[in-house]
Design a protein around this motif. Structure first.
Motif, PDB file in Angstrom:
ATOM      1  N   ASP A  18     -71.764-102.851  35.690  1.00  0.00           N
ATOM      2  CA  ASP A  18     -72.510-103.948  36.288  1.00  0.00           C
ATOM      3  C   ASP A  18     -71.987-104.103  37.709  1.00  0.00           C
ATOM      4  N   THR A  19     -72.767-103.566  38.650  1.00  0.00           N
ATOM      5  CA  THR A  19     -72.288-103.440  40.028  1.00  0.00           C
ATOM      6  C   THR A  19     -72.145-104.803  40.710  1.00  0.00           C
ATOM      7  N   TYR A  20     -72.931-105.782  40.279  1.00  0.00           N
ATOM      8  CA  TYR A  20     -72.807-107.121  40.850  1.00  0.00           C
ATOM      9  C   TYR A  20     -71.478-107.745  40.447  1.00  0.00           C
ATOM     10  N   TRP A  21     -71.130-107.644  39.153  1.00  0.00           N
ATOM     11  CA  TRP A  21     -69.882-108.254  38.711  1.00  0.00           C
ATOM     12  C   TRP A  21     -68.665-107.508  39.245  1.00  0.00           C
ATOM     13  N   LYS A  51     -78.343-105.695  40.288  1.00  0.00           N
ATOM     14  CA  LYS A  51     -78.670-107.098  40.562  1.00  0.00           C
ATOM     15  C   LYS A  51     -78.128-107.436  41.934  1.00  0.00           C
ATOM     16  N   ASP A  52     -78.565-108.548  42.482  1.00  0.00           N
ATOM     17  CA  ASP A  52     -78.198-108.903  43.845  1.00  0.00           C
ATOM     18  C   ASP A  52     -78.005-110.410  43.927  1.00  0.00           C
ATOM     19  N   LEU A  74     -72.892-112.999  45.577  1.00  0.00           N
ATOM     20  CA  LEU A  74     -71.576-112.552  45.063  1.00  0.00           C
ATOM     21  C   LEU A  74     -70.698-113.733  44.660  1.00  0.00           C
ATOM     22  N   THR A 128     -74.854-117.961  38.561  1.00  0.00           N
ATOM     23  CA  THR A 128     -75.873-116.993  38.172  1.00  0.00           C
ATOM     24  C   THR A 128     -77.271-117.389  38.644  1.00  0.00           C
ATOM     25  N   GLN A 186     -78.588-115.781  41.840  1.00  0.00           N
ATOM     26  CA  GLN A 186     -78.905-114.355  41.937  1.00  0.00           C
ATOM     27  C   GLN A 186     -80.298-114.147  42.514  1.00  0.00           C
ATOM     28  N   VAL A 191     -75.398-107.305  48.066  1.00  0.00           N
ATOM     29  CA  VAL A 191     -75.064-105.995  47.505  1.00  0.00           C
ATOM     30  C   VAL A 191     -75.815-104.901  48.281  1.00  0.00           C
ATOM     31  N   VAL A 211     -77.478-102.324  47.638  1.00  0.00           N
ATOM     32  CA  VAL A 211     -78.039-101.780  46.391  1.00  0.00           C
ATOM     33  C   VAL A 211     -78.279-100.277  46.472  1.00  0.00           C
TER      34      VAL A 211
END
Length: 248
Positions: free
Chosen positions: A155-158, A183-184, A187, A191, A194, A202, A204
Motif C-alpha cells: 500500500d504505497t500511500y501508507w 491511492k493519493d 499523506l 482517510t 484521500q 503521491v 503515483v
C-alpha cells in the motif's frame, strides 16, 4: 500490468446493493476487482462478477484469524488466485520476535493455500514502515523471512504516511511485490482527506514504474469526502490516460 478496484472502497454501497454496485464498477470501466472478507458473500458476489464480466485476481481475507480452508474454498469459487492478509496490528511489528512469528504463520498459510492452487500475500499499513528493526523497516525485515512463493501487496500511500519513500521501498522489496494499492491524498492518517490518483502528494506514476514485477495496480480509497463513484472514476481516468494499452 492491469488495474483493479479494492471493493472495500465501496463497502457502504455494497452493503446496500451488492449487484447494483458491481454493475456501476463495470460501467465505470473496471474489468477487475479485489474483494474483501468474501467468504460470507461469495455466492452473491460471484454471480454479480460473472453477470458484469468482472474477474477477481486477488482478494483480502483475515487468514491469521479465520478459518483458512473456508477462505481458500471461497476464493477458489470466485476465481481469486492470490489471497492477501490485509491487516496485522501495529503492536505485532515492534520486535524482531513478533515479526518472525507473523512471517512463520503466513508461511504456514501459504502451504495451505498451495493445496488449493492459491498464492498468499500480505498488505501493509503505515506501522510496518514506522517500526525499524535491525536498521531496516519492519516490512523489509519481514519480507526476508517469507517463503519465496509469498507475495507482497504494497500500500504505497501508507508507506508514505509511515515516513518512507514508496519508490525507494518498492526498489528494496523487488520482485516480491506483485500488487500495489494506488491511492493519493495529503499523506496523513485522515482517510476522508484521500483524493483520486494524481491529485495528492503521491508521485503515483513514479510509484507504479518502481514496481517492476507488478501484476495488478489496485485502486483504493480508505474513505472519501466526495462522491466515491466519482472518485474511483477520476482515479481510473488518470491512470488510463497515463498508460496507453493498460487495461482496467
Amino acid at each position: 500490468m492491469s488495474y483493479s478496484l479494492q471493493l472495500y472502497t465501496l463497502r457502504n454501497a455494497i452493503q446496500e446493493d451488492l449487484p447494483g454496485t458491481i454493475r456501476k464498477v463495470a460501467e465505470i470501466g473496471f474489468t477487475q476487482v479485489e474483494p474483501y472478507n468474501f467468504v460470507a458473500t461469495a455466492q452473491e458476489l460471484g454471480a454479480a462478477l460473472r453477470e458484469n464480466g468482472l474477474t477477481a485476481p486477488s482478494g483480502h481475507a483475515p487468514l491469521l484469524s479465520q478459518d483458512q480452508d473456508q477462505i481458500f474454498a471461497a476464493a477458489k469459487e470466485l476465481g481469486i488466485t492470490t489471497v492477501i492478509e490485509p491487516y496485522i496490528p501495529a503492536e505485532r511489528w515492534q520486535s524482531a520476535e513478533d515479526v518472525q512469528a507473523t512471517a512463520a504463520l503466513l508461511n504456514e498459510a501459504a502451504k495451505r493455500g498451495a493445496e488449493y492452487g492459491i498464492r498468499v500475500g500480505y498488505h501493509n499499513h503505515q506501522w510496518e514502515l514506522e517500526s525499524i528493526i535491525e536498521g531496516r523497516t519492519a516490512l523489509e525485515y519481514f519480507a526476508d523471512l517469507l517463503d519465496p512463493e509469498l507475495v507482497l501487496e504494497v500500500d504505497t500511500y501508507w508507506v508514505a504516511v509511515g515516513g518512507q519513500d514508496p519508490v525507494d521501498i518498492l526498489g528494496k522489496l523487488g520482485n516480491r511485490v506483485k500488487f500495489i494499492h494506488i491511492k493519493d491524498g495529503p499523506l496523513t492518517t485522515d482517510t476522508k482527506a484521500q483524493l483520486p490518483a494524481g491529485q495528492g502528494k503521491v508521485a503515483v506514476l513514479d510509484v507504479i514504474a518502481a514496481a517492476t514485477s507488478l501484476e495488478v495496480g489496485v485502486v483504493e480509497f480508505d474513505d472519501y469526502s466526495g462522491d466515491i463513484f466519482e472518485g474511483i472514476n477520476e482515479s481510473l481516468s488518470f491512470l488510463m490516460a497515463s498508460g496507453e494499452g493498460i487495461k482496467a
